[in-house]
Write an enzyme that holds these catalytic residues in place. Sequence first.
Site, PDB file in Angstrom:
ATOM      1  CG  ASP A 477      -2.185   0.732   1.091  1.00 15.89           C
ATOM      2  OD1 ASP A 477      -2.299   1.539   0.153  1.00 15.89           O
ATOM      3  OD2 ASP A 477      -3.095   0.537   1.932  1.00 15.89           O
ATOM      4  CG  ASP A 547      -9.293   2.446  -0.495  1.00 18.09           C
ATOM      5  OD1 ASP A 547      -8.868   1.296  -0.673  1.00 18.09           O
ATOM      6  OD2 ASP A 547      -8.725   3.293   0.208  1.00 18.09           O
TER       7      ASP A 547
HETATM    8  C1  DGJ Z   1      -5.842   1.894   1.857  1.00 20.39           C
HETATM    9  C2  DGJ Z   1      -6.187   0.652   1.115  1.00 20.39           C
HETATM   10  O1  DGJ Z   1      -6.626   0.965  -0.153  1.00 20.39           O
HETATM   11  C3  DGJ Z   1      -7.206  -0.140   1.902  1.00 20.39           C
HETATM   12  O2  DGJ Z   1      -7.599  -1.266   1.170  1.00 20.39           O
HETATM   13  C4  DGJ Z   1      -6.598  -0.533   3.210  1.00 20.39           C
HETATM   14  O3  DGJ Z   1      -5.523  -1.398   2.987  1.00 20.39           O
HETATM   15  C5  DGJ Z   1      -6.140   0.707   3.948  1.00 20.39           C
HETATM   16  N1  DGJ Z   1      -5.304   1.535   3.144  1.00 20.39           N
HETATM   17  C6  DGJ Z   1      -5.402   0.331   5.200  1.00 20.39           C
HETATM   18  O4  DGJ Z   1      -4.858   1.415   5.817  1.00 20.39           O
END
Ligand code: DGJ
Length: 728
Positions: A477, A547
């Site tokens: 991430d 997301d």
């Molecule tokens: C952003 C990601 O896109 C989410 O899926 C998740 O992993 C969060 N960060 C966790 O902080």
Amino acid sequence: MSIQFDEQSRSFKLDTPSASYVLQITEKGQLLHRYWGKTVSDYDLGALLPWNGAQTIGLQGENTIDAGGEMAFEFPGGGAGDHRVPAVTAVAADGSSAVDLRYVSHSVTPGKPPLSGLPATYVNSDDEAETLVIETADDYSGLTATLYYTVFKNLDVITRHAVLGNKAATPLTLGYALSAAIELPTNKYKMLGLPGAWARERQVEWAPLRRGGQSLQSRRGYSSAMMNPFTALADLDASETRGDVYGFNLVYSGSFLIEAEVDHKDTTRVVIGVNPYDFSWKLEPGELFTTPEAVLVFSATGYGEMSRTYHKLYSKNLCRGVWRDKRRPILINNWEATYFNFNADRLVGLAEKAAEAGIEMLVMDDGWFGKRDDDRSGLGDWFVNEEKLGCSLAELVERVDDAGLSFGIWFEPEMINPDSDLYRAHPDWVLRIPTRPANLGRNQLVLDMSRPDVQDYLVERISDVLGQADIKYLKWDCNRYLTETFSALLPADRSREVWHRYILGLYDVLDRITSAFPKVLFESCASGGGRYDPGMLYYMPQTWTSDNTDAIDRLSIQYGTSFAYPIRTMGAHVSAIPNHQTGRNTPFMTRGDVALQGTFGYELDLTKLDEAEFDLIEDQIDRYQEYQKLIFGGDFYRLISPFENPFEAAWMYVSPDKKAAFVQCVLQRKVANHVPRRVQLQGLDPAALYFIEELGVSYHGDSLMHIGFEIPEVFGDHESICLTIKRK
Ligand code: DGJ
């Protein structure tokens, strides 16, 4: 041979299956772009295409061609008569700035060489492509530019990059160091951008070209959700199935620039490369700078074909590793199920429930390391928090394994919270300007990835964690963009190299980790799809698309993403309702059908589903198993755009042998008594007879493609329809 040189006209012709790309060396040695488009037979296009310099302002002097310097340069420099957007600029030690590159020599080799320190497309065997290398130089400044063109034999793809050098005795400082420039003889095109934001990435936006420069760019230090390093220029009346289309995509994950400039004579120059904003790069005598690779795709039959070409190339000649061609596990990610609030028991409970449903892998997301119960602390401390989990990582993985699932884990390696042991030990490891406050984003700072000590720390920490247990997947991430982009280690005259050195450092770490753990499946993520680019796909064969897990919003996000990126690379999960990003309620099966368009998985608390919904998971997984091969390896066709139609969105997959197809349609919004929507299929064998299972009818491919059929009526918003088509 895909690459030919005609001695008489001093022209190169680069031929892909349905396109030609022509370059010509002038008497004075300038390298001109002559043509890119549908296949042509001639090399010398002199009488058909002007030099694009005949009527300019009439500069006089030794270096001018005919009457001016504004010619269709293949790799234009600035300061010597060409006033349009350049591909390269260089400031010499005396402060002067002019670039006028001339041809020196060329060679043609089979295959494709790798790019030093950068991700790039590759060939599986040398007979897939040929590479033309043209050496050019500016004898006044000492700048050299070696131009690389790889011509793919079975795809309408030409990749380009340049290696810039300095043969002078004193340093040169690059300002623009782009990857490619293209000249088109008219401005009669519309230009595609994929702009967006967090949770609404890669929205499809076409606009006709107008005079002046129009740019798509990121200045954020990563490729970003706000703009993708991709564009297409298409005939004004082009569609999915009609018209000339020119695609441009940069294999790069940092700040980029794509600019199309229409000049006073209505010709169009397109440039693509690393963003020159706040960038400079010092080249000491003898040093080299390698630009990222630009992937150029031509289609004479609309943008659907352009996308399929990108999909084929990226599936087999960009993504790598054991997972490249393998079915991906059906995973459950605990993020939307638990957020930070979990321990081993809760995860094992989720895994046990998931196993009952046929899910294959549990991914432990953010919150397992350091002191991390919210997003205010812990990033950087990549040590398992056994106190929070209630056991060691090895024990947790074993328990999940006993439940019947394999195990995956989340990292956000490039980031650091000020409230972390790592920051307390190494406050100098972050990007910041010592004399001013640093901006926080999501309570975090960015590690200076250009530093070898930071790179080594990350490789050591990640390797240690991966070595503790049988971990089969890693989600990488990255949840903020760069500000105060300054490295404590770089001297002032190299300070602006930090943007690109960050990315080179990131690639180095990725290279070391992915090589050390070749069996691990890697998925990249940046607050969702904030770094969905070919650079990341080179290291990690799938990307978390957004997301936003709302099935209706996902229609647009996934549709836009499909313009450049293969369906098999798109992370897509079924999540809970009301949806956590939109509050919308969509039927469970629709959520599953939309998540089929990608790697497929779940992201919700299965223990909270009622029995009826839980039972539907089995149906969804059956559907996934049935169509997975077709979705993963088939050809993808966009049928109805959610951007052009407020009601339905539709798309389909066709197997390479055209024996099977799978059509999906989702009702975005139901209206009473609406005019039934007709959908014409694509990609079928016109002469073959097909049976549509759900409609119980058989028709030939030509009828299904030329006449099509009405989408069966359904009731209620957000219903989905899937049609199975089999050749008889
Ligand atoms: C952003 C990601 O896109 C989410 O899926 C998740 O992993 C969060 N960060 C966790 O902080």
